[in-house]
Design a protein around this motif. Structure first.
Motif, PDB file in Angstrom:
ATOM      1  N   SER A 161       0.964   4.021  -2.983  1.00  0.00           N
ATOM      2  CA  SER A 161       0.405   5.324  -2.635  1.00  0.00           C
ATOM      3  C   SER A 161       1.179   6.488  -3.246  1.00  0.00           C
ATOM      4  O   SER A 161       0.695   7.623  -3.278  1.00  0.00           O
ATOM      5  N   ALA A 200      -4.541   3.513  -2.804  1.00  0.00           N
ATOM      6  CA  ALA A 200      -4.540   2.067  -2.578  1.00  0.00           C
ATOM      7  C   ALA A 200      -4.485   1.766  -1.081  1.00  0.00           C
ATOM      8  O   ALA A 200      -3.465   1.309  -0.554  1.00  0.00           O
ATOM      9  N   VAL A 243      -5.797  -2.859  -1.154  1.00  0.00           N
ATOM     10  CA  VAL A 243      -4.732  -3.803  -0.797  1.00  0.00           C
ATOM     11  C   VAL A 243      -5.209  -4.570   0.442  1.00  0.00           C
ATOM     12  O   VAL A 243      -5.252  -4.025   1.541  1.00  0.00           O
ATOM     13  N   SER A 256       0.831  -1.204   0.000  1.00  0.00           N
ATOM     14  CA  SER A 256       0.000   0.000   0.000  1.00  0.00           C
ATOM     15  C   SER A 256       0.867   1.257   0.000  1.00  0.00           C
ATOM     16  O   SER A 256       0.590   2.220  -0.737  1.00  0.00           O
ATOM     17  N   HIS A 276     -11.093   4.777  -5.140  1.00  0.00           N
ATOM     18  CA  HIS A 276      -9.755   4.216  -4.975  1.00  0.00           C
ATOM     19  C   HIS A 276      -9.358   3.477  -6.249  1.00  0.00           C
ATOM     20  O   HIS A 276     -10.211   2.957  -6.973  1.00  0.00           O
ATOM     21  N   ASP A 277      -8.052   3.410  -6.485  1.00  0.00           N
ATOM     22  CA  ASP A 277      -7.547   2.671  -7.641  1.00  0.00           C
ATOM     23  C   ASP A 277      -7.428   1.180  -7.332  1.00  0.00           C
ATOM     24  O   ASP A 277      -7.659   0.335  -8.194  1.00  0.00           O
ATOM     25  N   PHE A 278      -7.038   0.865  -6.104  1.00  0.00           N
ATOM     26  CA  PHE A 278      -6.892  -0.521  -5.657  1.00  0.00           C
ATOM     27  C   PHE A 278      -7.272  -0.608  -4.177  1.00  0.00           C
ATOM     28  O   PHE A 278      -7.188   0.381  -3.451  1.00  0.00           O
ATOM     29  N   TYR A 313      -0.955   5.950  -6.678  1.00  0.00           N
ATOM     30  CA  TYR A 313      -2.358   5.544  -6.683  1.00  0.00           C
ATOM     31  C   TYR A 313      -3.002   5.721  -5.306  1.00  0.00           C
ATOM     32  O   TYR A 313      -2.311   5.851  -4.301  1.00  0.00           O
TER      33      TYR A 313
END
Length: 215
Positions: free
Chosen positions: A129, A134, A156, A125, A152-154, A132
């Protein structure tokens, strides 16, 4: 009439799942086997104000019957009485991470393994970060359902064997298995069952797009 969803346990993940289920328009019932601690009572009041039905100290037939599915807290073992009762009624039981996955398009990056999950999840993460959004979630202490309505993009996600076992459709974009040593044998009922719970999110229809394994 709204469809009924049963939440097992007043854990952090259960409370988050209940809030998300209300947003999705379900009729939400929480059943908790233990009596609530004093610090939980303000949260119970908040849940009841948004229409969540809550019982403590039991798992009543009234709460169980006619549920479309149940979202379980990771601490409840598969051989528990409540699991057996739900299975007898053919009520599907899923983990909170599965519930989150089914209700978001945000891709999951999953970290699992016997040791090193939390450190690796935090590190991934932190690296992501830089470019992104994440955030960490899952077994690290942040329920993914608390993040799925944000941008959020991802996600984790640290995934324990308890959470992995109660998935069916959950499919990570990237999954990492740090290591494997005997653990949680009593909960899973054997070493092979523990391994299979971990392996579940790496195989079949749940196989990720990318996998990182410890050779």
């Amino acid at each position: 009439m709204s469809e009924k969803v049963l939440i097992l346990g007043l854990s952090k993940s259960g409370i988050s799942a209940a809030k998300e289920a209300v947003i999705l328009g379900y009729d939400v019932y929480i059943t908790e086997a233990n009596s609530p601690k004093d610090e939980c009572k303000p949260e119970i009041d908040k849940l009841e104000k948004i229409g969540v039905h809550i019982e403590t100290g039991k798992h009543s037939e009234e709460y169980i019957k006619d549920a479309l599915f149940a979202v379980t807290s990771p601490g409840i073992p598969p051989k528990s009485e409540i699991f057996n009762r739900l299975k007898e009624k053919n009520i599907p039981i899923i983990s909170e991470i599965e519930f989150a996955y089914k209700n978001t398009d945000i891709p999951f990056i999953v970290i699992t393994g016997t040791n090193g999950k939390t450190t690796t999840t935090s590190l991934v993460s932190h690296i992501l970060s830089k470019k992104y959004s994440a955030p960490v979630c899952g077994n690290i202490g942040v329920p993914p359902t608390s993040l799925i309505n944000e941008k959020h993009d991802f996600l984790v996600c640290e995934v324990s064997s308890f959470q992995a076992e109660m998935t069916d459709k959950f499919k990570a974009k990237i999954a990492c298995w740090t290591n494997f040593t005997p653990d949680h044998i009593d909960w899973h009922g054997g070493l092979e069952n523990y391994f299979n719970a971990k392996a579940k999110i790496f195989t079949g229809n749940q196989a990720p797009e990318y996998v990182v394994l410890n050779e």
